[in-house]
Design a protein around this motif. Sequence first.
Motif, mmCIF file in Angstrom:
data_model
loop_
_atom_site.group_PDB
_atom_site.id
_atom_site.type_symbol
_atom_site.label_atom_id
_atom_site.label_comp_id
_atom_site.label_asym_id
_atom_site.label_seq_id
_atom_site.Cartn_x
_atom_site.Cartn_y
_atom_site.Cartn_z
ATOM 1 N N LEU A 1 1.004 -1.362 0.120
ATOM 2 C CA LEU A 1 -0.051 0.095 0.053
ATOM 3 C C LEU A 1 0.777 1.293 -0.227
ATOM 4 O O LEU A 1 0.707 2.117 -0.537
ATOM 5 C CB LEU A 1 -0.919 0.014 1.223
ATOM 6 N N THR A 2 2.049 1.311 0.615
ATOM 7 C CA THR A 2 2.928 2.392 0.634
ATOM 8 C C THR A 2 3.318 2.578 -0.614
ATOM 9 O O THR A 2 3.755 3.698 -1.073
ATOM 10 C CB THR A 2 3.845 2.140 1.732
ATOM 11 N N SER A 3 3.800 1.432 -1.193
ATOM 12 C CA SER A 3 4.498 1.650 -2.602
ATOM 13 C C SER A 3 3.329 2.229 -3.639
ATOM 14 O O SER A 3 3.879 2.893 -4.354
ATOM 15 C CB SER A 3 5.030 0.295 -2.904
ATOM 16 N N LEU A 4 2.331 1.557 -3.508
ATOM 17 C CA LEU A 4 1.350 2.148 -4.612
ATOM 18 C C LEU A 4 1.099 3.604 -4.216
ATOM 19 O O LEU A 4 0.970 4.325 -5.126
ATOM 20 C CB LEU A 4 0.066 1.329 -4.415
ATOM 21 N N THR A 5 0.861 3.837 -2.856
ATOM 22 C CA THR A 5 0.715 5.439 -2.469
ATOM 23 C C THR A 5 1.730 6.430 -3.147
ATOM 24 O O THR A 5 1.610 7.408 -3.816
ATOM 25 C CB THR A 5 0.441 5.857 -1.031
ATOM 26 N N LEU A 6 3.092 5.994 -2.722
ATOM 27 C CA LEU A 6 4.251 6.808 -3.006
ATOM 28 C C LEU A 6 4.528 6.795 -4.537
ATOM 29 O O LEU A 6 4.745 7.867 -5.183
ATOM 30 C CB LEU A 6 5.328 6.075 -2.484
ATOM 31 N N GLY A 7 4.089 5.494 -5.523
ATOM 32 C CA GLY A 7 4.272 5.757 -6.705
ATOM 33 C C GLY A 7 3.263 6.378 -7.575
ATOM 34 O O GLY A 7 3.515 6.947 -8.656
ATOM 35 N N PHE A 8 2.309 6.502 -6.830
ATOM 36 C CA PHE A 8 1.109 7.450 -7.503
ATOM 37 C C PHE A 8 1.554 8.852 -7.185
ATOM 38 O O PHE A 8 1.194 9.746 -8.171
ATOM 39 C CB PHE A 8 -0.483 6.942 -7.271
ATOM 40 N N HIS A 9 1.636 9.268 -5.986
ATOM 41 C CA HIS A 9 2.031 10.332 -5.436
ATOM 42 C C HIS A 9 2.814 11.131 -6.312
ATOM 43 O O HIS A 9 3.223 12.362 -6.438
ATOM 44 C CB HIS A 9 1.988 10.680 -4.087
ATOM 45 N N ILE A 10 4.024 10.287 -6.507
ATOM 46 C CA ILE A 10 5.374 11.001 -7.115
ATOM 47 C C ILE A 10 5.409 11.682 -8.545
ATOM 48 O O ILE A 10 5.781 12.426 -8.673
ATOM 49 C CB ILE A 10 6.371 9.917 -7.125
ATOM 50 N N ILE A 11 4.168 11.086 -9.069
ATOM 51 C CA ILE A 11 4.001 11.774 -10.393
ATOM 52 C C ILE A 11 3.362 13.081 -10.096
ATOM 53 O O ILE A 11 3.838 13.935 -10.927
ATOM 54 C CB ILE A 11 2.692 11.014 -11.218
ATOM 55 N N PHE A 12 2.439 13.356 -9.410
ATOM 56 C CA PHE A 12 1.824 14.684 -9.043
ATOM 57 C C PHE A 12 2.961 15.513 -8.217
ATOM 58 O O PHE A 12 2.930 16.721 -8.615
ATOM 59 C CB PHE A 12 0.581 14.564 -8.444
ATOM 60 N N ALA A 13 3.656 14.911 -7.452
ATOM 61 C CA ALA A 13 4.686 15.556 -6.714
ATOM 62 C C ALA A 13 5.760 16.169 -7.513
ATOM 63 O O ALA A 13 6.043 17.307 -7.315
ATOM 64 C CB ALA A 13 5.278 15.018 -5.823
ATOM 65 N N THR A 14 6.139 15.157 -8.570
ATOM 66 C CA THR A 14 7.205 15.735 -9.598
ATOM 67 C C THR A 14 6.852 16.912 -10.434
ATOM 68 O O THR A 14 7.421 17.862 -10.452
ATOM 69 C CB THR A 14 7.568 14.588 -10.278
ATOM 70 N N ILE A 15 5.521 16.846 -11.046
ATOM 71 C CA ILE A 15 4.878 18.136 -11.741
ATOM 72 C C ILE A 15 4.669 19.072 -10.813
ATOM 73 O O ILE A 15 5.070 20.285 -11.173
ATOM 74 C CB ILE A 15 3.745 17.571 -12.177
ATOM 75 N N GLY A 16 4.271 19.053 -9.313
ATOM 76 C CA GLY A 16 4.359 20.031 -8.589
ATOM 77 C C GLY A 16 5.395 20.854 -8.237
ATOM 78 O O GLY A 16 5.595 22.156 -8.081
ATOM 79 N N VAL A 17 6.603 20.129 -8.075
ATOM 80 C CA VAL A 17 7.841 20.701 -8.147
ATOM 81 C C VAL A 17 8.403 21.353 -9.404
ATOM 82 O O VAL A 17 9.035 22.465 -9.280
ATOM 83 C CB VAL A 17 9.065 19.931 -7.572
ATOM 84 N N GLY A 18 8.417 20.804 -10.386
ATOM 85 C CA GLY A 18 9.041 21.328 -11.677
ATOM 86 C C GLY A 18 8.484 22.322 -12.449
ATOM 87 O O GLY A 18 8.758 23.259 -13.020
ATOM 88 N N VAL A 19 6.830 22.003 -12.582
ATOM 89 C CA VAL A 19 6.244 23.003 -13.484
ATOM 90 C C VAL A 19 6.472 24.497 -13.109
ATOM 91 O O VAL A 19 6.512 25.234 -13.770
ATOM 92 C CB VAL A 19 4.758 22.538 -13.537
ATOM 93 N N PRO A 20 6.187 24.676 -11.773
ATOM 94 C CA PRO A 20 6.373 26.269 -11.322
ATOM 95 C C PRO A 20 7.458 26.981 -11.969
ATOM 96 O O PRO A 20 7.732 27.945 -12.386
ATOM 97 C CB PRO A 20 6.310 26.065 -9.775
ATOM 98 N N LEU A 21 8.834 26.164 -11.805
ATOM 99 C CA LEU A 21 10.066 26.656 -12.352
ATOM 100 C C LEU A 21 9.835 26.845 -13.739
ATOM 101 O O LEU A 21 10.297 28.169 -14.363
ATOM 102 C CB LEU A 21 11.057 25.618 -12.162
ATOM 103 N N MET A 22 9.132 26.082 -14.759
ATOM 104 C CA MET A 22 9.047 26.274 -16.113
ATOM 105 C C MET A 22 8.030 27.578 -16.328
ATOM 106 O O MET A 22 8.362 28.159 -17.234
ATOM 107 C CB MET A 22 8.571 24.945 -16.859
#
Length: 451
Positions: A13-34
Motif C-alpha cells: 500500500l505504501t509503495s502504491l501510494t508513493l508511486g502514484f503521488h510521485i507523479i503529481f509531486a514531481t509535476i508540482g515541483v518542476g512546473v512552477p519553475l518552467m
Amino acid sequence: MTSYDPVMFSRMLTSLTLGFHIIFATIGVGVPLMIALAEWIGIKRGDAHYLLLARRWARGFVITVAVGVVTGTAIGLQLSLLWPSFMRVAGQAIALPLFLETFAFFFEAIFLGIYLYTWDRFKSRTAHFWLLVPVVIGSSASAFFITIVNAFMNYPVGFTYTDGKITDVNPIAAMLSPAMPTKVAHVLSSAYLTCALVLAAVSAWSLLKGRDHVYYKKALKLTMVSAFVFLVSTAVIGDLSGKYLAKYQPEKLAAMEWHFETQSHAPLVFGGVLDENNEVRYGLHLPNALSVLAHGYPSATVIGLNDIPKDEHPPLYIHYLFDIKMGYVGYMTLVVLLFLIAMRLRRGNPYAKWLLRLIIVAAPVAMLTIEHGWIFSEVGRQPWILRGLMRTSEGATTSEHVDTMLIVFSLLYLVLGITSVRVLTRMFRSNRAEDEMVARGMEEEEGGAIR
C-alpha cells in the motif's frame, strides 16, 4: 494457504501510494519553475507567446496540485496507520521537517491563488511575475523538507538511541543527515528535468498533429533547452550520489553493482545474470568504473557484499532497477542532444516528425526514471526502515485490515488518475493556444521566428 502478512500489505500500500503521488509531486515541483522561465522570457522580450505559455501551464498546474494534495494527505495518514512503531521511534526526530513541509505547501498554495487571479491586473507585468517566485520557492521547499525525512531514514543522526527509544534529539542535526545534500539535490534536479520533458512532449504532440504554429515551436525550444541544463546537473549529482553510497551505504552500492569481493580497480557491471556462486555471467564489465564512481579514481578500493553481514544485504534485483534507470537516462540524453544538434545545424530540422515522436516518448520515460529511482532507493535500503536501527518488519502495523485499505486506496487512485487526465485533456483540447491568441488579439509580429 498463505497466511496474512500485514508487513507485506503495508509495503504494497505504501509503495502504491508513493508511486502514484510521485507523479503529481514531481509535476508540482518542476512546473512552477518552467512557468517562471516562460513568464520571465515573455516579459524581457515583450513576447506574448511566452506569456500565454506561462498562463496555460499555470492552469494545468492547478489540477495536478489538487490531486497531489489528496495523495500527499494519504501518505501522512498511512505513515501513522501502517508504520506506528516507526513513527513512535523516529517521529520526534523528523517532526520538524514534516511540519516545515506542510508550511511550505501552504506558502505555495496561497501565492498560487493570488498569482492565478491577478493576471492582467497589474500595469507592470514584472509585479505579477514576482507573485510566482514564492510558488517556485514553496514547491521546491516542500520537496526539500520531505526528502530530508527520507534522507534521515537512510542515515539517521541527531539523537541517542537506547533500548529502542530515541533521546537527546537535536532536530537540526537530524535534518542534516549525510544523505541529505545529494538526495535533496537529485530529487529537485530530476523533477525539473522530468517536467521539462513532459511539457516538451505536449508541444511536440501538437506539432506532430499539424499545428505548425510559432507558439508550439517556442514552447518546444524552451523546454528542450531547459531539459539539457537539468540533465547535466542531474548527471553531476548522480555521480556525487555514488560517492555518498560508497562512504555511508556501501551495502547498497555493492548490491546494485553485484560487487561481492572488496577490491581496487573495481569494474562496473551492466546487465548479466548471477550463477549459484554469485559470479556474473553475460554482463558488460566496464574496467575501473565502479572505483571511479565510488571514490573518483581507478585504484580506489570498493567494499564488497561479502564483507557485510548477510542479513543486511539489500535484494540483489536492485541491480536491474539501476540498469533500467540508466537505460532511461541514456534515451533522454540521446533525444535532448539530437534536438539541440538539429537546432544548431544550418540545415537541421528540430521539428522533424521522427524527432517529435522521440520527444513524445521521452516524457513517459522521464517519469518512469523517477519511479524506478524511488523504487531503487527504497528497496536498496532494505531490510531497514530506519537504517541500522529498525528493520522494516519491526516498524509495520499488526492490523488485519491492511488488505482492505489496499483495495480502497487503489480504487481512489484509479478514480483520481482517470479524472485528472480527462479534465486536463478537455481543458486544453477545447481551448487551443492559437485560438486563444486570436481571442486575445495577440499578433504574430515575429513572423514565426523562434527566439
